[in-house]
Design a protein around this motif. Sequence first.
Motif, PDB file in Angstrom:
ATOM      1  N   VAL A 152      41.779  82.952  78.119  1.00 47.74           N
ATOM      2  CA  VAL A 152      41.500  84.376  77.950  1.00 47.74           C
ATOM      3  C   VAL A 152      40.000  84.538  77.759  1.00 47.74           C
ATOM      4  CG1 VAL A 152      41.808  86.399  76.502  1.00 47.74           C
ATOM      5  CG2 VAL A 152      43.718  84.857  76.881  1.00 47.74           C
TER       6      VAL A 152
ATOM      7  N   ILE B 187      43.350  93.127  76.047  1.00 54.48           N
ATOM      8  CA  ILE B 187      43.820  91.925  76.745  1.00 54.48           C
ATOM      9  C   ILE B 187      45.198  92.171  77.352  1.00 54.48           C
ATOM     10  CG2 ILE B 187      44.371  89.478  76.498  1.00 54.48           C
ATOM     11  CD1 ILE B 187      42.415  89.418  74.141  1.00 54.48           C
TER      12      ILE B 187
ATOM     13  N   VAL C  87      42.421  87.016  82.137  1.00 57.05           N
ATOM     14  CA  VAL C  87      43.478  86.178  81.599  1.00 57.05           C
ATOM     15  C   VAL C  87      43.884  85.183  82.672  1.00 57.05           C
ATOM     16  CG1 VAL C  87      45.830  86.129  80.715  1.00 57.05           C
ATOM     17  CG2 VAL C  87      44.315  87.977  80.060  1.00 57.05           C
TER      18      VAL C  87
ATOM     19  N   ILE D 105      51.307  86.730  79.537  1.00 56.67           N
ATOM     20  CA  ILE D 105      51.049  86.903  78.114  1.00 56.67           C
ATOM     21  C   ILE D 105      52.298  87.390  77.378  1.00 56.67           C
ATOM     22  CG2 ILE D 105      48.590  87.360  78.325  1.00 56.67           C
ATOM     23  CD1 ILE D 105      49.170  90.303  78.192  1.00 56.67           C
TER      24      ILE D 105
ATOM     25  N   VAL E   8      49.906  82.390  77.137  1.00 57.39           N
ATOM     26  CA  VAL E   8      49.038  83.077  76.174  1.00 57.39           C
ATOM     27  C   VAL E   8      49.890  83.920  75.233  1.00 57.39           C
ATOM     28  CG1 VAL E   8      47.179  84.744  75.908  1.00 57.39           C
ATOM     29  CG2 VAL E   8      47.190  83.215  77.870  1.00 57.39           C
TER      30      VAL E   8
END
Lengths: 345, 305
Positions: free
Chosen positions: A7, A72, A85, A101, A179
């Motif tokens: 990230v 994000i 990302v 994510i 993530v």
Amino acid sequence: MSSAAAVELCDADKIFHTHHFFQKHEETQKRRIYYKKTVHAVNHVTFDIRPGEILGLLGRNGAGKTTMVKMISGLVKPNSGKVIVDGLDVETKRLKVLRKIGVVLEGTRTVIWPLTPMENLSYFGNLRDVKGKILKERSKELLDFIGLTDKMNVEVRKLSRGQKQRLAICIALITDPPVLLLDEPTTGLDVQSSRAIKDKVIEMTRQRGKCVLVTTHDMNTAQELCDRIAIVHEGKLAACKRTEDLLEVFSDQTYHLRLDRVPDLAPLTAIPGVLSAAALNDDEGIGISVQLVADEAQRSSALYAVVASLERAGVVLRAINHAQQNLEDVFLRITNTDTKSGKSS
Amino acid sequence: MGFFLVLKAEVKRTMIISRRYWFATLTALFVACIMFTVFFYGFFSGIGTGMAGLAIDKALGLIIGIFAFSMVGMFSTGLAGMARSGELEQVYMSPHGLITNFMARSTVSTILSIVTWTVILSFMSASLQRASSNESPSNPQTVQAATVDGATNTTTPPANASTLPSTAGTGKLHADPLPVSVLFLLTYFSMTGFGFMIGGLVLVFKQVGQIAVLLRFAMMAIAWTASDALYNHHIILQALAHTIPVTDAAICLKLVLLKGIGNDVFTHPSFFYLILNVAVWTPIGLAIFKAMENWARGKGTLGAF
Ligand SMILES: Nc1ncnc2c1ncn2[C@@H]1O[C@H](COP(=O)(O)OP(=O)(O)O)[C@@H](O)[C@H]1O
Ligand SMILES: [Mg+2]
């Protein structure tokens, strides 16, 4: 180097404007027909998180941590700057990024209360294209990992807050994303629950090589959980260092001198290189605490001068100790100097 | 593709919840049934027997109105509530996007309301039929059967719709499969298109929710009273009424289901306006929703703010 990061925030910036009608102005407390408020929630922030690492965003309420997490996850669009990302730009490849994510935002309403943990996992799994046998196996495995197997078939509304939070983490992990973003995962939980969550997050990061971002306003959580800590203050990154390094930054600058009495502090603060001096009186005895500048040569002569000055004053010197710092001191120091410099500029 | 995945998840969730809280589901249904029936029984006995046709007309209007009411509600107060609770952000982060999600949600709620109203209408018609049975003996099942067919004939073509015993004048429903299913689909699309427009505005301007409350009641009133008598009104009033998607849908559905004009509806001006509504509201609604979704992302109002 940068391609290895899972990230990346590059110079991300976010300004919020809010419009208020017939409301009291926050500062003047006068009712206005209309006023506009501008908040610089994230101020040109750059950081990255590498795989297998837990990065902590530490800051007060309103510092801008949640906004960074939302940037994000694509929930908030930055005014400028890039969020990347796994090599993909969140702005242009948002839907692809979402598959990489898992996000747990604040609040407990992110899980569906009338459903059981198992049903929650299958609902959110279905929404994210996880189905069939994989979904079942992964749900069981996750609930087992997080320690909710015995509550598997109990409606969520009957679970405790800590259990709901753990379930939210499971839901975020249902797609097995590389993530994981956790916004205040332990806030408002009792010691055992937050302990359990911290342990699991650490275990997961180490075992599965995930890349984890945790926001918190709690120093202890940050200190225990994170490999690296970014201190966020008024939307800016005040520091971003490995946890040990961060603790060290200031620890070699404060000294505790144990004395037989507290001397006059004024001549000490006059010594060049001494930032502050304060009386100490704790269970280790009485004395003074002096904070010195970071520069090594200056610090050394300042320390000599302090000792000499004490000797001249006829004070008995019993011990000189390096002050053991905790993150709280560091945090307060960084954010205080920051506000000072912010005001003077 | 994503739509069906989301639809499946939504259906599952709705089924689980209504099964788990079956008591609440049943009581809600029961209370609605009683209220509806008492209301119409009063209305019906007030104007005398033999007027079941009128009663059913009003009932149908009310049902279409309630459908519009709940649809717009889902996109206004429902959406605002989701933003407040954080559910909206959760949905936004599912890789299918908000539009697909809300399409699925509105489909589920439409199916649900069709099922619910079928039950309620049949309950009501049973008592209406009994009340008027001394005047014209009729089959209490008529309306129920007709409604079931009308409601579900997109999937199962009704075999007995045209062979229903005639109870003309006492509120017989003419469930012609083709026009009814076409009208249902068009109504659904015009309502969702309109809903998406409201929803988009609510995403950015939370105050729109309050205005939408007025709009919801207006729609209910319009659907309740809508008839082709509209064409006798002033041109401006007509134009205004036609822009609201529920007006022509209600007129067409009433013409087909109650007057039994069958395929003739396809040449009726209201059908034309209904198509126009779909053709205008669906793209406008989706475009506004998309734009507002993006704007909301900039303002950070997908969450509580
Ligand atoms: N959607 C929004 N609109 C306007 N201001 C916002 C919005 N979201 C956050 N803010 C403001 O931005 C600042 C940072 O908020 P946030 O990121 O939630 O802080 P934290 O999570 O660190 O407590 C706060 O002053 C908050 O009031
Ligand atoms: Mg926050």
